[in-house]
Design an enzyme around this catalytic site. Structure first.
Site, PDB file in Angstrom:
ATOM      1  N   GLN A  11       0.809  -1.219   0.000  1.00  0.00           N
ATOM      2  CA  GLN A  11       0.000   0.000   0.000  1.00  0.00           C
ATOM      3  C   GLN A  11       0.847   1.275   0.000  1.00  0.00           C
ATOM      4  OE1 GLN A  11      -2.655  -1.917   3.224  1.00  0.00           O
ATOM      5  NE2 GLN A  11      -4.022  -0.477   2.215  1.00  0.00           N
TER       6      GLN A  11
ATOM      7  N   HIS B 270       1.028  -9.355   4.205  1.00  0.00           N
ATOM      8  CA  HIS B 270      -0.154  -8.482   4.285  1.00  0.00           C
ATOM      9  C   HIS B 270      -0.846  -8.462   2.917  1.00  0.00           C
ATOM     10  CE1 HIS B 270      -2.126  -4.867   6.377  1.00  0.00           C
ATOM     11  NE2 HIS B 270      -2.754  -4.999   5.216  1.00  0.00           N
TER      12      HIS B 270
ATOM     13  N   ASN C  65      -1.741 -11.057   7.767  1.00  0.00           N
ATOM     14  CA  ASN C  65      -2.742 -10.038   8.048  1.00  0.00           C
ATOM     15  C   ASN C  65      -4.110 -10.482   7.556  1.00  0.00           C
ATOM     16  OD1 ASN C  65      -3.507  -7.119   8.681  1.00  0.00           O
ATOM     17  ND2 ASN C  65      -4.200  -7.309   6.561  1.00  0.00           N
ATOM     18  N   GLU C  66      -5.081 -10.452   8.442  1.00  0.00           N
ATOM     19  CA  GLU C  66      -6.482 -10.699   8.097  1.00  0.00           C
ATOM     20  C   GLU C  66      -6.679 -11.844   7.103  1.00  0.00           C
ATOM     21  OE1 GLU C  66      -8.327  -7.080   6.775  1.00  0.00           O
ATOM     22  OE2 GLU C  66      -8.366  -6.216   8.781  1.00  0.00           O
TER      23      GLU C  66
HETATM   24  C1  BGC Z   1      -6.438  -4.014   5.889  1.00  0.00           C
HETATM   25  C2  BGC Z   1      -5.734  -2.782   5.345  1.00  0.00           C
HETATM   26  C3  BGC Z   1      -6.781  -1.845   4.765  1.00  0.00           C
HETATM   27  C4  BGC Z   1      -7.665  -1.395   5.904  1.00  0.00           C
HETATM   28  C5  BGC Z   1      -8.696  -0.341   5.539  1.00  0.00           C
HETATM   29  C6  BGC Z   1      -7.753  -3.756   6.570  1.00  0.00           C
HETATM   30  O1  BGC Z   1      -8.687  -4.614   6.025  1.00  0.00           O
HETATM   31  O2  BGC Z   1      -5.572  -4.761   6.680  1.00  0.00           O
HETATM   32  O3  BGC Z   1      -4.780  -3.178   4.422  1.00  0.00           O
HETATM   33  O4  BGC Z   1      -6.219  -0.774   4.078  1.00  0.00           O
HETATM   34  O5  BGC Z   1      -8.336  -2.501   6.453  1.00  0.00           O
HETATM   35  O6  BGC Z   1      -9.681  -0.837   4.720  1.00  0.00           O
END
Ligand code: BGC
Length: 410
Positions: A18, A110, A153-154
């Site tokens: 990002q 991520h 991440n997530e």
């Molecule tokens: C993610 C980020 C994203 C943020 C805002 C999360 O889902 O980890 O990468 O930019 O939320 O939407």
């Protein structure tokens, strides 16, 4: 008094793809070039070259922690070949954090993967875990002294992205809509097929991969290990109670369960959403909705933390993301103040929270979209000049006093 415990981490978070720019070997780069409706990450914020400036801004403001991610596709551009130069680059970032007394929170993955990994079937390929483990092992060479490591991440949002991609491939005329951005497409789908991504089986696959990575990290470094989860802070409208349990299990509870036995869990919350008997209820278009279409719900953070604590059975929490997509920085300060008040109450009620990392340090590439701005710092995408917003100084003050400045609400 809204005072936080000694040693509580105060920081901001980013992710490689990002902000870095030119991640040409990643699956996202390839996608951006081909998917209709996707904007390009391009040079992004050129943070690959400007990370010292970014970390210095964060440190000078008074924050004490920086969460960033390593870019797997840079480190392993072709299978089995690990770039020493790229590993050294990320080691320099870690060293610079140490130099500035900043606690690094390092995410190993991520959302992006190398393009070759995606071409080979991605996370659902039979040898996905083996490939990830090989990469994780390579990163341990540069993690000396790091106290917090996030494996992925997530994963639950990654599962959603996988489904969104599949849908695009099936109907090539549709426009890209990131699952992190609520749009018309999601509204149309939210009462049905959109939920297919919530298959708990995918959650179990990710959990096994995470556990294998955790083992490697524990055998090689001394950091606390966990992963981060996108929390929906879902609630049921009357009649939606059963559906809530079903949806929430596949969307997040299977992942919270996966963090049992971890050293911490990263909670990431932005908004809250209702569930009725048919499924997720689209966000009401209130005038103060965020730039990603979600409702202004600072209480989502404490709801998420309480839920995480409940399902994990008491795994210590690190807030690894919380923030708001808005062009109005006063709204950002107000949102964060309210979120922190709720967090403080949850801590007073006995939940072990170790720190708060705001999303995001910089206005950045929101997965196919540039318009939603989450940053404490604005970035000029032509000159890459950084302009801190008042919220950065404000959060830095909160960090320095370790206490919430609630005057902003009066
Ligand atoms: C993610 C980020 C994203 C943020 C805002 C999360 O889902 O980890 O990468 O930019 O939320 O939407």
């Amino acid at each position: 008094m809204t005072t936080f415990p000694n040693g509580f981490l105060w920081g901001a978070a980013t992710a490689g793809h990002q902000i870095e720019g030119n991640n040409v070997n990643s699956d996202w780069w390839a996608r951006e070039l081909t998917m209709p409706g996707m904007e390009l990450s391009g040079d992004a914020c050129d943070s690959y070259h400007r990370y010292r400036e970014d970390i210095a801004l964060l440190a000078d403001a008074g924050l004490t922690s920086y969460r960033f991610s390593l870019e797997w596709s840079r480190i392993e551009p072709v299978p089995g070949h690990f770039s020493k130069a790229e590993l050294a680059h990320y080691r320099r970032m870690i060293e610079y954090c140490f130099e500035r007394n900043i606690t690094p929170v390092v995410t190993l993955q991520h959302f992006t993967t190398p393009q070759w990994f995606a071409n080979d079937g991605g996370w659902l390929a039979p040898d996905a875990s083996e490939k990830f483990q090989r990469y994780v092992k390579a990163t341990t060479d540069i993690l000396d002294g790091v106290q917090w490591v996030v494996t992925m991440n997530e994963p639950n949002m990654q599962a959603a992205i996988m489904t969104a991609m599949r849908r695009m491939q099936q109907s090539p005329d549709s426009q890209w809509q990131s699952p992190t951005v609520e749009g018309e497409e999601e509204k149309k789908q939210s009462h049905g097929e959109f939920l297919t991504y919530a298959d708990p089986e995918i959650g179990r696959t990710f959990t096994a991969i995470h556990h294998a990575a955790r083992e490697i990290l524990r055998a090689n470094i001394s950091a606390k290990v966990g992963w981060t989860i996108a929390a929906g802070a879902l609630t049921a409208v009357p009649g939606g109670e059963e559906k809530l349990l079903e949806i929430r299990y596949g969307k997040e509870d299977v992942y919270w369960e996966g963090s049992r036995g971890d050293d911490f869990v990263g909670v990431q919350a932005y908004s809250s959403q209702q569930v009725d008997a048919n499924g997720l209820v689209p966000h009401t278009p209130y005038p103060d909705n965020t730039l990603v279409g979600t409702e202004y719900r600072p209480d989502a953070l404490s709801m998420a933390v309480r839920h995480a604590w409940d399902i994990t059975g008491g795994v210590p929490v690190l807030i690894t993301e919380n923030g708001i997509a808005t062009a109005d920085d006063n709204q950002r300060i107000r949102y964060t103040t309210e979120a922190l008040q709720g967090l403080h109450q949850a801590m007073t009620d006995g939940i072990d929270v170790r720190g708060y990392l705001h999303w995001s340090l910089l206005d950045n590439f929101e997965w196919g979209h540039w318009e939603p701005t989450f940053g404490l710092i604005a970035v000029d995408r032509e000159t890459f000049a950084r302009t801190p917003k008042p919220s950065l100084a404000w959060l830095g003050r909160v960090a320095q006093h370790n206490e919430l400045d609630i005057e902003v609400l009066s």
